[in-house]
Motif scaffolding. Structure first.
Motif, PDB file in Angstrom:
ATOM      1  N   SER A  41      -4.233  -7.980   2.129  1.00  0.00           N
ATOM      2  CA  SER A  41      -3.792  -6.601   2.323  1.00  0.00           C
ATOM      3  C   SER A  41      -3.261  -6.451   3.746  1.00  0.00           C
ATOM      4  O   SER A  41      -3.407  -7.350   4.568  1.00  0.00           O
ATOM      5  N   ALA A  42      -2.718  -5.294   4.020  1.00  0.00           N
ATOM      6  CA  ALA A  42      -2.347  -4.938   5.390  1.00  0.00           C
ATOM      7  C   ALA A  42      -3.624  -4.714   6.197  1.00  0.00           C
ATOM      8  O   ALA A  42      -4.666  -4.386   5.644  1.00  0.00           O
ATOM      9  N   THR A  47      -1.214   0.587   6.518  1.00  0.00           N
ATOM     10  CA  THR A  47      -0.424   1.216   5.451  1.00  0.00           C
ATOM     11  C   THR A  47      -0.389   2.738   5.633  1.00  0.00           C
ATOM     12  O   THR A  47       0.662   3.363   5.454  1.00  0.00           O
ATOM     13  N   GLU A  74       1.577  -5.952   4.760  1.00  0.00           N
ATOM     14  CA  GLU A  74       1.025  -7.178   4.179  1.00  0.00           C
ATOM     15  C   GLU A  74       1.740  -8.416   4.717  1.00  0.00           C
ATOM     16  O   GLU A  74       1.160  -9.495   4.816  1.00  0.00           O
ATOM     17  N   PHE A 137       0.374  -6.387  -2.747  1.00  0.00           N
ATOM     18  CA  PHE A 137       0.898  -5.017  -2.795  1.00  0.00           C
ATOM     19  C   PHE A 137       2.403  -4.954  -3.053  1.00  0.00           C
ATOM     20  O   PHE A 137       2.930  -3.889  -3.340  1.00  0.00           O
ATOM     21  N   ARG A 152      -1.142   2.434  -3.981  1.00  0.00           N
ATOM     22  CA  ARG A 152      -2.210   2.197  -3.019  1.00  0.00           C
ATOM     23  C   ARG A 152      -3.326   1.354  -3.643  1.00  0.00           C
ATOM     24  O   ARG A 152      -3.686   1.542  -4.790  1.00  0.00           O
ATOM     25  N   GLY A 153      -3.816   0.438  -2.866  1.00  0.00           N
ATOM     26  CA  GLY A 153      -4.843  -0.471  -3.374  1.00  0.00           C
ATOM     27  C   GLY A 153      -4.270  -1.600  -4.224  1.00  0.00           C
ATOM     28  O   GLY A 153      -5.007  -2.372  -4.840  1.00  0.00           O
ATOM     29  N   GLY A 154      -2.944  -1.731  -4.215  1.00  0.00           N
ATOM     30  CA  GLY A 154      -2.270  -2.642  -5.149  1.00  0.00           C
ATOM     31  C   GLY A 154      -2.480  -4.129  -4.891  1.00  0.00           C
ATOM     32  O   GLY A 154      -2.156  -4.949  -5.753  1.00  0.00           O
ATOM     33  N   SER A 155      -3.013  -4.502  -3.736  1.00  0.00           N
ATOM     34  CA  SER A 155      -3.245  -5.934  -3.493  1.00  0.00           C
ATOM     35  C   SER A 155      -4.243  -6.527  -4.480  1.00  0.00           C
ATOM     36  O   SER A 155      -4.170  -7.715  -4.798  1.00  0.00           O
ATOM     37  N   ASP A 156      -5.173  -5.711  -4.950  1.00  0.00           N
ATOM     38  CA  ASP A 156      -6.111  -6.187  -5.973  1.00  0.00           C
ATOM     39  C   ASP A 156      -5.326  -6.633  -7.206  1.00  0.00           C
ATOM     40  O   ASP A 156      -5.607  -7.671  -7.808  1.00  0.00           O
TER      41      ASP A 156
END
Ligand code: ASP
Ligand code: MG
Length: 417
Positions: A41-42, A47, A74, A137, A152-156
Motif C-alpha cells: 500500500s501507500a 493516499t 503505492e 491499488f 480505498r483499501g484496494g491493495s487487499d
C-alpha cells in the motif's frame, strides 16, 4: 517451498524503518525457499493527502486524473521496498500495474480487476528467484491504457487477485492487528482472535463494520478459493520460524473448518440512520414508489420493517440507510410524496446496527431468539430486525451499542477464558 503473496498495508510501510522491517519479513520467506510476490500500500496517510490535493485542485475533477494522482502512493512504496531488499542482498524489482499488466474495467476510482498476467513473475521466480514488489491499488484500463485505482483499501484486492493469478498457496495480509477478532477488542476486552473464519462469515464481518479487509478482496478469495491469512507486521521478523504455523487468522472455505460454533463474531456500526414513513396507504405498488427513487439515487437501503399504523388502516414503513445518505434519502422521499402518499416522515441518526454472524446458525435453532431475550433483560429496545441464513442484525439506540455487543459476546460464549 511454496509460492506466496505477502501484502503490507499503509501502517506497515509508514516510513523507511517500517519498510526495512517489511523487507526482513520478505527475506525470511525467501530464505526459507519460497517464491514471493509482495503487494504494498501507500505509506500511511499518503493516499489521504493525494485525495485531498485532487479535491483542492478542483472539487469536480476528471476521475482519470484522480487515478493518475492517487496511484502514485503505492509506486513510491514499491520502489523503496525493492531498493531496501536489493540492499539486503535479495534479488527484487518493483512493478506498477500497467507493467504486468493488471487489467481492469474503466470505472475510475473503483475499478474492477479483469485479468492479471502473472507469466513474467513466474518466469523470474524460476529463472532467478526474483522477488516481485507490486504496487497495490492500481491497474490499467484494457482499452484506453489509462491508470485506474480499485477504491480505498484496494491493495487487499490486488493481493488476493494476484495470488489467484499466480496460483499462490496463500495470500498473507500483514497489517496492524494480528488477526480477525470475535468483535472489536477496543469495545470488548475479552474478544479473542479467531484461528479460522469462513469466507462467507468474513464477508459479513467486513461489510458490517470490521475494517480488517476490503470487502471485494474477500469476495475474490471466495470465488478463487485463495486461503487468506491475516497476521501482524509488527511481530519481529526474527522471532518467526517460517517452518512453524504462524499466528493469525486464516480466512478459508467453510469445509476447512472442523467445528462451527453457533456464533463466530459480532459486528456493529453506528453509521446508520433510520427513516420511518408514517401512515402510508396500504396498497400494491407503494414499496416500489418508495424504494425505486432511493435506488435511482444510489442510496443503499438495508433493514426494512413494515408495521400497521396507529390508526389501524394505514401502514408505517421503517428502513435504514447509511448515515451519510440520511439527508439525501429524506429529500428523495419528500420529493416522491405525491406518488407514495403518506402523512409524515420521522427519522433518527443516533442508532446503531449490531449483527451476529455464524455459519453455525444454519444448524443451530433459536440463536436469534436467545439474543432478543438477553437484550430485553438489559432493557435495550429493538427498533428493527433482519435475518439471513448466517446472520441477524438488530437496530438499537446508539447509546446502547457497546452494552449490546458485550451482552451478546458473553451470551454466545465468545469471551476468552
Ligand atoms: N492506499 C490505498 C488506500 O489508502 C489503498 C490501500 O491502502 O489498500 O485506500
Ligand atoms: Mg487497508
Amino acid at each position: 517451498m511454496a509460492r506466496l503473496v505477502m501484502k503490507f498495508g499503509g501502517t506497515s510501510v509508514a516510513d523507511l524503518d517500517h519498510i526495512r522491517n517489511v523487507a526482513r519479513h520478505v527475506k525470511r520467506e525467501v530464505t526459507a525457499g519460497n517464491d514471493v510476490a509482495v503487494v504494498v500500500s501507500a505509506m500511511a496517510g499518503v493516499t489521504n493527502q493525494l485525495v485531498a490535493w485532487c479535491r483542492e485542485a478542483a472539487m469536480l475533477h476528471d476521475a482519470r486524473e484522480y487515478d493518475a494522482v492517487v496511484a502514485t502512493g503505492e509506486e513510491v512504496t514499491a520502489g523503496l521496498l525493492a531498493i531496501v531488499l536489493e540492499g539486503m542482498g535479495v534479488n527484487a524489482r518493483s512493478w506498477q500495474g500497467w507493467q504486468l499488466p493488471i487489467m481492469t474495467d474503466n470505472a475510475h476510482g473503483a475499478a474492477r480487476i479483469i485479468d492479471i498476467n502473472g507469466g513474467e513473475l513466474i518466469k523470474r521466480f524460476k529463472e532467478q528467484q526474483q522477488v516481485a514488489v507490486i504496487a497495490g491499488f492500481q491497474g490499467v484500463h484494457k482499452e484506453t491504457g489509462r491508470v485506474t485505482t480499485l477504491g480505498r483499501g484496494g491493495s487487499d484486492t490486488s493481493a488476493v487477485a494476484l495470488a489467484a493469478a499466480i496460483g499462490a498457496a496463500r495470500c498473507d495480509i500483514y497489517t496492524d492487528v494480528d488477526g480477525v477478532y470475535t468483535t472489536d477488542p477496543r469495545v470488548v476486552a475479552r474478544a479473542h482472535r479467531l484461528d479460522k473464519v469462513a469466507y462467507e462469515e468474513m464477508l459479513e464481518l467486513a461489510s458490517l463494520g470490521a475494517k480488517v479487509m476490503q470487502v471485494r478482496s474477500v469476495e475474490l478469495g471466495m470465488v478463487h478459493n485463495v486461503p487468506i491469512f491475516v497476521r501482524s507486521s509488527f511481530e519481529r521478523p526474527e522471532d518467526i520460524d517460517p517452518r512453524k504455523p504462524p499466528s493469525g487468522t486464516l480466512i478459508c472455505d467453510e469445509g476447512d473448518i472442523v467445528e462451527h460454533q453457533a456464533v463466530t463474531g459480532i459486528a456493529f456500526s453506528k453509521d446508520e440512520a433510520q427513516i420511518s414513513i408514517r401512515r402510508v396507504q396500504d396498497k400494491p405498488g407503494v414499496a416500489a414508489a418508495i424504494f425505486g427513487p432511493l435506488a435511482d439515487a444510489n442510496i443503499n437501503v438495508d433493514m426494512i420493517v413494515q408495521t400497521v399504523s396507529a390508526d389501524g388502516k394505514t401502514t408505517d414503513l421503517t428502513f435504514t440507510v447509511p448515515a451519510a445518505d440520511y439527508e439525501r434519502a429524506r429529500g428523495t422521499i419528500e420529493k416522491a410524496k405525491g406518488s407514495i402518499g403518506y402523512e409524515r416522515l420521522d427519522g433518527a441518526t443516533d442508532i446503531a446496527k449490531v449483527s451476529v454472524i455464524g455459519i453455525g446458525m444454519r444448524s443451530h435453532a433459536g440463536v436469534a431468539a436467545k439474543a432478543f431475550k438477553a437484550l430485553s433483560e438489559r432493557n435495550i429496545n429493538i427498533r428493527a430486525i433482519t435475518t439471513s441464513e448466517i446472520k441477524f442484525s438488530v437496530l438499537i439506540d446508539a447509546a446502547y451499542a457497546e452494552l449490546a455487543v458485550r451482552t451478546l459476546h458473553t451470551l454466545y460464549e465468545l469471551d476468552k477464558a
